[in-house]
Write an enzyme that holds these catalytic residues in place. Sequence first.
Site, PDB file in Angstrom:
ATOM      1  N   ASP A 137       0.877  -1.337  -0.162  1.00  0.00           N
ATOM      2  CA  ASP A 137      -0.261  -0.023   0.201  1.00  0.00           C
ATOM      3  C   ASP A 137       0.947   1.326   0.538  1.00  0.00           C
ATOM      4  O   ASP A 137       1.798   1.751   0.783  1.00  0.00           O
ATOM      5  CB  ASP A 137      -0.551   0.159   0.972  1.00  0.00           C
ATOM      6  CG  ASP A 137      -2.195   1.169   1.268  1.00  0.00           C
ATOM      7  OD1 ASP A 137      -2.884   0.871   0.835  1.00  0.00           O
ATOM      8  OD2 ASP A 137      -1.394   1.907   2.713  1.00  0.00           O
ATOM      9  N   GLU A 193       1.522   0.134  -4.826  1.00  0.00           N
ATOM     10  CA  GLU A 193       1.481   1.178  -5.565  1.00  0.00           C
ATOM     11  C   GLU A 193       2.885   2.616  -5.753  1.00  0.00           C
ATOM     12  O   GLU A 193       2.822   2.713  -4.705  1.00  0.00           O
ATOM     13  CB  GLU A 193       0.020   2.010  -4.430  1.00  0.00           C
ATOM     14  CG  GLU A 193      -1.494   1.139  -4.044  1.00  0.00           C
ATOM     15  CD  GLU A 193      -1.985   1.519  -3.699  1.00  0.00           C
ATOM     16  OE1 GLU A 193      -3.323   1.866  -3.594  1.00  0.00           O
ATOM     17  OE2 GLU A 193      -1.587   2.465  -2.218  1.00  0.00           O
TER      18      GLU A 193
END
Length: 794
Positions: A342, A372
Amino acid sequence: MSSNYINAESVIETYEGKDLGLTYSKNCSVFKVWVPTALTVSLVLYETGGNDAAGIKDSGRIVNMQLENGGVWRVKLAGDLKGKYYMYRAVFADGKLVEIADPYAIAVSANGVRTAIVDLKDTDPQHWQEDSSPPLLHPSDAVIYELHVRDFSADESSGMLYKGKFKAFTESGLCDPEGGPLGIDHLVQLGITHVHLLPVFDFQTVDELGNTDEGSSTSYFTEYNWGYDPQHYNVPEGSYSTNPADPVARIREFKEMVQALHSHGISVIMDVVYNHTYSVEKGPFEPLVPDYFYRRDFTGRLSNGSGVGNEIATERPMVRKYIKESLSYWASEYHIDGFRFDLMGLMDSITMREITEELRLEVNPNLLLYGEPWTGGDSPLMTKTLKGVQRGKGYAVFNDNFRSAIKGDSDGWGRGFVTGEYDKEGAIAAGIKGAIHDFSESPVESVNYVSAHDNLNLWDKLLTAQGLRQEANLPDMENGKLKNGGSVEEAVAQAAPYVSIDMHDILGNETVRRSLLANGIILTSQGIPFLQAGDELLRTKYGDHNSYRSSDAINAIRWDNKSIFMPVFKYYQGLIELRRNHPAFRLHGRQEIERSLEFLRCEGGVVSYILRNNAGSDPWNNIVVLFNANNEQISTLLPNVSDSWNVVVDHTGAGTETIRKVEGNEVQLEGLSMMVLYDACGEPSPRAKVIEIHYERSDGDYRGWNLWVWGTGIQDGQGDFRQMENGRAIARIEVLPDTTSIGYILRLNDWEEKDGNGDHFIDCSSNEAVIKVLIRDREQESSEAADDDLKLTS
């Protein structure tokens, strides 16, 4: 800022050992914790987990700990402590006293109140030692399916007994009234290879004991959450367990879930959140080591690149160590097959590089790693892991360029290729090629997707872009509630997200066609495809663009959609089957793509390309793929390599069997549709031969070392050592079957140092499928190979 503030640059007391936390045996238990600035640290041993409903607090037994090297406090207690609980109590120079659970906890009581002492052997399901990861020959073979544990089983239509629990994944043999497989059997039928689970470590915002009374002391809990609010990084989330109060149950049931998925040929990816914690003062780190684990800006304030008030300082030695050991624990103890990071932009690039190298060398050479490549706000971190930083480093990033080109913006009216915007054809082409001329070194550095848990899901985005939200009567949601008040369940019942579909002609519906075209592009592009759970069932979340705390009425997968929209499911199933059976859609490297893939048309809402000459050793000679984003039918030319073509995908269906034939060099393509054709089925040559390089260093230290290779014909550039054998690091380099020689240089990280002078070459003229060679460092270059099956090179 705390008076116990630690300037990260001045901290010299770090610890190299890998035994922080509890080391348990039936004879004794050893407790170690890193608290470098405390005056004293004690272990507090409890009989209960601290969750007594009457609020009765049991007093613990306090045991003094001894300070050792590296800022580590230690105590060893004799006897079998299994079933007890413990905390650490620290006193600092300013008189502040804190008591907190072990940051390295592997088991906790309900809601993570206290650290539990367990024997991990008790948590192993039957035959756990025989459990193994399904084979993954190459990252391009993966088809990822993103899923929330609770969403999977919460709806009544799931037919599952263990709704919202890990154990729901162990329920097989379930079918809908029409006989369609549900649950884990549905995943197998669909054909995906990896389930990506939204956070399943212990998080803070769901009361594991079901206490949702706003007047209670735990009123900050909500009924539902995605889990991006970490508390105990090395413990499974208790709300997904059938008995959160039993520290062993949640571990065993998590393992049962992994074991069930593995037994069905499906690998497991964990979504991990090492960029922030839910809370600082009540988080797992701050009380024991004030101001060390969190990043600050130039004014001394907590930096907020995560958007939730804090950032983990991954670049600091003990933070980096914690993250690497946490990941290693999940991969080894729980047999996890990959990790999704994340807000990976907030993780420094050195930490990401070391995670990739060390986990693959020490735990599993086939771990799938991606994340990400962005932040949630400004950050003072100079070495962010953004798009492009991953080049040649062995991990992948989400391709948001491709996502936006396909559908437009994520929450609004903005349009992309499949939603009616022109001039997106070039961006679509860049994504189809695996971003190798954009930000990636190889196609498997690009995770291709159109929707994930964040933002509107695919169906709701398409309704929004088409201006159909009002017709579908989608409710206006905010923070899990209706903006104008009222019952979410009633609003969902009154919504009509499929109002425009003629159930007698499902594949003829415009919104359905746009959805199939969007993920059809994903599943036929080079790179790693990623699907959000339920796309194959036309899943809606009723227009909620941020459903992280919305109820099951919004989030749960409605399994009755499968039989209703069976043509859609079969279309997805066929596309996945096509991808998994034809390596032309799973090319391994830049050179392979540049040699095999050529665009035929890229304008006017049409993108088409050819995969030539048994690309990737595909049994089909030439494959043509066409995408038409226009509403109307178009006519387009086919290449002159053949006069007869077999259609396997068009507006009526998808798969590997011929639907119909096309004669000549022109084809009609229906509006908002795709087509895949091949000319003939041939006898492909072997895809590649492999050079297995065994690298031997006299110092035994392989950290950071990699190969720079050229002349492979498949993927030049960095080649990583991915496993250890007989004290040597091993890399596997693919080369074209007719390759006679490749060049290489041994280097440390990005050219910090080279092992040896000049360029080196490996003779690979042999016809053997695997050619094994031994490379020794410069200290041993003149010595002879010690293994009969290894050819010495220098």
